[in-house]
Every structure is written in C-alpha cells, then in structure tokens.
Write a protein that holds these residues in place. Structure first.
Motif, mmCIF file in Angstrom:
data_model
loop_
_atom_site.group_PDB
_atom_site.id
_atom_site.type_symbol
_atom_site.label_atom_id
_atom_site.label_comp_id
_atom_site.label_asym_id
_atom_site.label_seq_id
_atom_site.Cartn_x
_atom_site.Cartn_y
_atom_site.Cartn_z
ATOM 1 N N GLU A 6 1.996 6.809 -6.780
ATOM 2 C CA GLU A 6 0.968 7.763 -7.196
ATOM 3 C C GLU A 6 1.390 9.193 -6.873
ATOM 4 O O GLU A 6 1.151 10.119 -7.664
ATOM 5 C CB GLU A 6 -0.361 7.429 -6.524
ATOM 6 C CG GLU A 6 -1.000 6.175 -7.072
ATOM 7 C CD GLU A 6 -2.300 5.816 -6.375
ATOM 8 O OE1 GLU A 6 -2.783 6.607 -5.547
ATOM 9 O OE2 GLU A 6 -2.832 4.743 -6.676
ATOM 10 N N LYS A 7 2.030 9.386 -5.739
ATOM 11 C CA LYS A 7 2.522 10.708 -5.363
ATOM 12 C C LYS A 7 3.586 11.174 -6.360
ATOM 13 O O LYS A 7 3.587 12.329 -6.790
ATOM 14 C CB LYS A 7 3.103 10.661 -3.948
ATOM 15 C CG LYS A 7 3.565 11.984 -3.424
ATOM 16 C CD LYS A 7 4.086 11.858 -1.996
ATOM 17 C CE LYS A 7 4.636 13.150 -1.468
ATOM 18 N NZ LYS A 7 5.163 13.023 -0.098
ATOM 19 N N LEU A 22 0.825 -1.214 0.000
ATOM 20 C CA LEU A 22 0.000 0.000 0.000
ATOM 21 C C LEU A 22 0.852 1.254 0.000
ATOM 22 O O LEU A 22 0.576 2.215 -0.723
ATOM 23 C CB LEU A 22 -0.931 0.005 1.216
ATOM 24 C CG LEU A 22 -2.098 -0.972 1.192
ATOM 25 C CD1 LEU A 22 -2.808 -0.962 2.536
ATOM 26 C CD2 LEU A 22 -3.066 -0.615 0.084
ATOM 27 N N PHE A 23 1.893 1.275 0.818
ATOM 28 C CA PHE A 23 2.757 2.449 0.889
ATOM 29 C C PHE A 23 3.524 2.653 -0.411
ATOM 30 O O PHE A 23 3.731 3.783 -0.847
ATOM 31 C CB PHE A 23 3.724 2.351 2.067
ATOM 32 C CG PHE A 23 3.049 2.461 3.411
ATOM 33 C CD1 PHE A 23 2.016 3.356 3.620
ATOM 34 C CD2 PHE A 23 3.454 1.667 4.465
ATOM 35 C CE1 PHE A 23 1.396 3.472 4.853
ATOM 36 C CE2 PHE A 23 2.840 1.771 5.709
ATOM 37 C CZ PHE A 23 1.803 2.675 5.905
ATOM 38 N N GLU A 24 3.917 1.562 -1.047
ATOM 39 C CA GLU A 24 4.632 1.682 -2.318
ATOM 40 C C GLU A 24 3.704 2.242 -3.395
ATOM 41 O O GLU A 24 4.098 3.110 -4.175
ATOM 42 C CB GLU A 24 5.191 0.324 -2.752
ATOM 43 C CG GLU A 24 5.924 0.342 -4.072
ATOM 44 C CD GLU A 24 7.130 1.283 -4.098
ATOM 45 O OE1 GLU A 24 7.493 1.744 -5.195
ATOM 46 O OE2 GLU A 24 7.720 1.557 -3.027
ATOM 47 N N LYS A 25 2.466 1.763 -3.409
ATOM 48 C CA LYS A 25 1.498 2.268 -4.384
ATOM 49 C C LYS A 25 1.246 3.752 -4.147
ATOM 50 O O LYS A 25 1.199 4.533 -5.092
ATOM 51 C CB LYS A 25 0.189 1.484 -4.278
ATOM 52 C CG LYS A 25 -0.832 1.858 -5.305
ATOM 53 C CD LYS A 25 -2.067 0.976 -5.213
ATOM 54 C CE LYS A 25 -3.077 1.392 -6.254
ATOM 55 N NZ LYS A 25 -4.294 0.585 -6.201
ATOM 56 N N GLU A 26 1.104 4.154 -2.892
ATOM 57 C CA GLU A 26 0.900 5.563 -2.558
ATOM 58 C C GLU A 26 2.111 6.395 -2.991
ATOM 59 O O GLU A 26 1.959 7.491 -3.541
ATOM 60 C CB GLU A 26 0.670 5.722 -1.055
ATOM 61 C CG GLU A 26 0.447 7.158 -0.646
ATOM 62 C CD GLU A 26 0.327 7.328 0.861
ATOM 63 O OE1 GLU A 26 0.253 8.493 1.297
ATOM 64 O OE2 GLU A 26 0.335 6.334 1.591
ATOM 65 N N ARG A 27 3.315 5.868 -2.772
ATOM 66 C CA ARG A 27 4.526 6.581 -3.166
ATOM 67 C C ARG A 27 4.575 6.763 -4.681
ATOM 68 O O ARG A 27 4.920 7.844 -5.184
ATOM 69 C CB ARG A 27 5.766 5.828 -2.693
ATOM 70 C CG ARG A 27 7.069 6.619 -2.872
ATOM 71 C CD ARG A 27 8.299 5.759 -2.765
ATOM 72 N NE ARG A 27 8.392 4.732 -3.789
ATOM 73 C CZ ARG A 27 8.733 4.947 -5.067
ATOM 74 N NH1 ARG A 27 9.011 6.162 -5.497
ATOM 75 N NH2 ARG A 27 8.795 3.957 -5.923
#
Length: 92
Positions: A81-82, A74-79
C-alpha cells in the motif's frame, strides 16, 4: 552437605518455581505406566518430563510461526500500500 533433609528440597524453591514444577509433574504423570515399569524410575520420570517439555516447546514454536506468518502478511500488505501511494504521488 549443608542440608541433610533431601525430602524437603522443594521448600527452598520460590512459590512461582514450585508452581511451575508442579505443572510439569502433572503433565509428566500421564506417562506413569511407562516410568513405573522402568528399572530406574526416577531417571525414566525425568526423561518423561523432558518429553512433555519438548511437546510444550513444539506447541509454542507452532504458535509463534503462525503469529510470524500473520505479521509478515500484514507488513507485506502495508509495504504494498505504501508503494502504491508513492507510485500514485509520482504520477500526480
């Protein structure tokens, strides 16, 4: 020794600790045929309890690893997208 009645030692535990101990003893009971055949039954029962605690810890470690893997994803996907947003703002 202050208390001579060793048979009632569990009465000095808190209710939650006594309940936790009972759970460990229930899980340890599956090894009864093994520890009942030991020369030192009490020590063998303690070792069997340790086995059960190690199994429980291993199950918790596996669950924790699975949760960590999900969170890392999840954090990698958020990173990502950011980073895409930052890149698109730079192009704009």
């Amino acid at each position: 020794m202050l208390f001579k009645n060793e048979k009632n030692w569990k009465a000095f535990l808190s209710l939650s600790d006594e309940a936790a101990l009972d759970k460990v003893l229930e899980r340890t009971a599956i090894h009864r045929p093994a520890y009942k055949n030991a020369e030192d039954v009490k020590t063998a029962q303690l070792w069997c309890a340790l086995i059960e605690m190690m199994k429980y810890q291993e199950r918790l470690n596996k669950r924790l690893a699975r949760i960590e893997k999900l969170l890392d994803g999840l954090f990698e996907k958020e990173r990502q997208e950011k980073q895409k947003l930052i890149d698109s703002l730079r192009k704009f």
